[in-house]
Design a protein around this motif. Structure first.
Motif, PDB file in Angstrom:
ATOM      1  N   ASP A   1       0.864  -1.180   0.000  1.00 17.61           N
ATOM      2  CA  ASP A   1       0.000   0.000   0.000  1.00 17.61           C
ATOM      3  C   ASP A   1       0.901   1.231   0.000  1.00 17.61           C
ATOM      4  OD1 ASP A   1      -1.683   2.145   0.603  1.00 17.61           O
ATOM      5  OD2 ASP A   1      -3.005   0.923   1.852  1.00 17.61           O
ATOM      6  N   THR A   2       1.000   1.894  -1.124  1.00 17.30           N
ATOM      7  CA  THR A   2       1.937   3.005  -1.260  1.00 17.30           C
ATOM      8  C   THR A   2       1.444   4.285  -0.586  1.00 17.30           C
ATOM      9  OG1 THR A   2       1.006   3.477  -3.451  1.00 17.30           O
ATOM     10  CG2 THR A   2       3.006   2.116  -3.363  1.00 17.30           C
ATOM     11  N   THR A   3       0.232   4.268  -0.045  1.00 20.21           N
ATOM     12  CA  THR A   3      -0.191   5.398   0.786  1.00 20.21           C
ATOM     13  C   THR A   3       0.271   5.211   2.227  1.00 20.21           C
ATOM     14  OG1 THR A   3      -2.355   4.400   1.295  1.00 20.21           O
ATOM     15  CG2 THR A   3      -2.205   5.771  -0.667  1.00 20.21           C
TER      16      THR A   3
ATOM     17  N   TRP B   1       2.995   3.167   3.000  1.00 22.04           N
ATOM     18  CA  TRP B   1       4.464   3.138   2.887  1.00 22.04           C
ATOM     19  C   TRP B   1       4.896   4.207   1.900  1.00 22.04           C
ATOM     20  CZ3 TRP B   1       6.982   0.499   6.464  1.00 22.04           C
ATOM     21  CH2 TRP B   1       6.341  -0.593   7.085  1.00 22.04           C
ATOM     22  N   ASP B   2       5.047   5.424   2.398  1.00 20.44           N
ATOM     23  CA  ASP B   2       5.434   6.552   1.562  1.00 20.44           C
ATOM     24  C   ASP B   2       6.384   7.439   2.354  1.00 20.44           C
ATOM     25  OD1 ASP B   2       5.749   8.723  -0.065  1.00 20.44           O
ATOM     26  OD2 ASP B   2       3.615   9.153  -0.295  1.00 20.44           O
TER      27      ASP B   2
ATOM     28  N   ILE C   1       9.221  -2.591   0.402  1.00 23.40           N
ATOM     29  CA  ILE C   1       9.279  -1.388   1.230  1.00 23.40           C
ATOM     30  C   ILE C   1      10.671  -0.770   1.149  1.00 23.40           C
ATOM     31  CG2 ILE C   1       9.057  -0.504   3.586  1.00 23.40           C
ATOM     32  CD1 ILE C   1       7.135  -2.956   4.059  1.00 23.40           C
TER      33      ILE C   1
ATOM     34  N   ARG D   1      10.938   1.137  -2.011  1.00 24.72           N
ATOM     35  CA  ARG D   1      10.142   2.362  -1.910  1.00 24.72           C
ATOM     36  C   ARG D   1      10.865   3.439  -1.110  1.00 24.72           C
ATOM     37  NH1 ARG D   1       5.912   5.531  -3.809  1.00 24.72           N
ATOM     38  NH2 ARG D   1       4.387   6.053  -2.211  1.00 24.72           N
ATOM     39  N   TYR D   2      11.641   3.011  -0.096  1.00 24.60           N
ATOM     40  CA  TYR D   2      12.304   3.956   0.808  1.00 24.60           C
ATOM     41  C   TYR D   2      13.758   4.222   0.416  1.00 24.60           C
ATOM     42  CZ  TYR D   2       8.373   4.222   4.027  1.00 24.60           C
ATOM     43  OH  TYR D   2       7.157   4.488   4.592  1.00 24.60           O
TER      44      TYR D   2
ATOM     45  N   GLY E   1       3.594  -0.964  -6.126  1.00 23.26           N
ATOM     46  CA  GLY E   1       2.192  -0.914  -5.733  1.00 23.26           C
ATOM     47  C   GLY E   1       1.382  -2.083  -6.276  1.00 23.26           C
TER      48      GLY E   1
END
Length: 476
Positions: A246-248, A250-251, A380, A383-384, A456
């Motif tokens: 869920d990219t909302t 994990w942002d 994750i 994403r980070y 995502g």
């Protein structure tokens, strides 16, 4: 389409691992595609109070009286099953002593029975077009649907980890309200016991798992855990659909658990400082900060990491660890931290905000799993902007581009892969990570590429929506 998801945990309501994250994120990802998903979940303590607009329905079941509560919580459309089987202290699967509940066959037999019943008979005018059962805890849903008859909706079952199969003694068959005829190799019998997962694999219309590579691995004796023969028999019905995150939630640009938000890897530094301060550690100048966020089990390869720690320390790197699991592994990491307090920090347990901070503050995250159906930790990390250092297996192999010479030159690299179950290659991957980290330009290119990698649910949600329409064409 109306889809009933049957699952034992669902983030952010109750979570022990990645299964919960998937169950919590998939409904939102499917909604724009014309698929409405309702999630049937046990009413563990405290969950009913979180429902908004709850409507109660009394059901009589072979497992005793149950109240089904319809409502919403955390943006999810839920059906909670209230039963004394779920209203107890402890976790979803284990008691306060961390041992499996002795009546787990009843607890998840009931969940499966309700999943089939709600889907087939409806609830307050609502009826499912198809059912999505997750892992062994919902493994008997397709079996109960088969017993209801051909008019029942069809089911898809997802294998999140075939190593967990829901195995119980043959004497549990009557308590599960299963006819004796089901206790055969074609149905739920597996080496003289009842297997919830085998029942699902035998009776579901379609089978999915959580990455294309794991789907292929499952067909082999090395990865199939005894079910590879059945899966080969059903190979035409098996599909690997990669998990997303869920990219909302994990942002790094909006994550409230971070010391400082960021949208480029070069802005991570304040989070790195926060992690070092929390754990009381500091890498040598120019060396990376590694992290681990994991269950401490041999599946996750953390015993291999213990053996590879000398390579990490020789490079001047530091390591921050959050996790819990096997006591001997917990003690091994605590001993390593005691021996190297300035370079290794360990917190036993799980802290969700801290896991976000580690992902943001570390330079690289270690995932040395012996097998990994999909893995969310590496997604994750990508994403980070935290380079995954991971075993070349399952979903790890599907989502990480290894930083070999060609990938580094072309700018395609996003992480570092090593052979599974190989301490020497893990140690070499750690050294390779440190080498690239010393080259600021190469490291910046790798982490920027990692942050741009799609993690995502867009493509995977489309694959699931298409699958549901194949098994319930009348509703498409």
């Amino acid at each position: 389409m109306q889809i009933l998801s049957v699952v034992s945990e669902c983030a952010p309501l109750v979570k022990t691992g990645g299964l919960a994250d998937v169950a919590g994120a998939l409904p939102g990802a499917l909604a724009p595609l014309g698929v409405r998903m309702r999630t049937l979940l046990p009413a563990y303590p405290g969950l009913a109070e979180r429902l908004e607009g709850a409507r109660a329905h009394a059901w009589s079941t072979p497992f005793g009286a149950v109240r089904l509560l319809e409502g919403e919580a955390e943006g999810l459309d839920l059906i909670l099953a209230q039963s004394p089987l779920y209203d107890r202290a402890g976790g979803p699967y284990t008691g306060p002593d961390r041992r499996d509940w002795p009546d787990n066959h009843l607890r998840f037999g009931l969940l499966s029975w309700l999943g089939a019943g709600v889907a087939a008979w409806g609830l307050d005018g609502w009826r499912a077009d198809a059912v999505h059962a997750h892992d062994w805890q919902a493994g008997l849903v397709p079996t109960y649907l088969r017993l209801i008859g051909p008019e029942a909706p069809r089911a898809v079952i997802t294998i999140h980890n075939v190593a967990f199969q829901g195995m119980f003694g043959a004497e549990t068959l009557p308590a599960l309200s299963l006819p004796q005829a089901m206790f055969s190799p074609e149905h739920v019998e597996f080496h003289g016991r009842v297997s919830f997962l085998k029942g699902g694999l035998a009776h579901a219309e379609r089978i999915t798992t959580v990455s294309p590579t794991y789907a292929r691995e499952l067909l082999t004796p090395s990865f199939g855990w005894g079910l590879d023969g059945l899966l080969r028999h059903r190979a035409s019905d098996l599909e690997g659909i990669l998990n997303g995150i869920d990219t909302t939630v994990w942002d790094p640009a909006t994550d409230r658990a971070l010391a400082v938000n960021y949208d480029r890897p070069r802005l991570k530094a304040p989070n790195r400082e926060a992690v070092c301060a929390r754990f009381g550690i500091e890498p040598a100048p120019g060396a990376p900060l590694f992290c681990v966020v994991s269950r401490m089990t041999r599946q996750k390869g953390l015993d291999l990491l213990i053996e590879a720690l000398p390579a990490l320390l020789e490079e001047g790197a530091a390591l921050a660890v959050i996790g819990s699991g096997d006591e001997d592994l917990e003690q091994a990491f605590l001993a390593a931290a005691a021996a190297h307090p300035d370079r290794i920090g360990v917190e036993i347990g799980y802290d969700e905000p801290a896991s976000h901070l580690l992902q943001a503050g570390a330079d690289a995250i270690l995932i040395p799993s012996r097998f990994e159906p999909c893995g969310l930790t590496q997604l994750i990390g990508l994403r980070y902007g935290t380079a995954p250092v991971a075993a070349r297996t399952g979903g790890l192999a599907d989502t990480i581009v290894d930083a070999n010479a060609a990938a580094l030159r072309s700018g395609a690299a996003t992480g570092f892969l090593h052979a599974p179950d190989d301490v020497a290659d893990l140690a070499q991957a750690i050294r390779r990570t440190c080498d690239v980290h010393r080259d600021a330009k190469a490291w910046s290119k790798l982490t920027r590429k990692a942050m741009s990698h799609p993690v995502g649910w867009d493509e995977s949600a489309q694959a699931y929506a298409a699958l549901y329409r194949r098994i319930a064409p009348a509703a498409a």
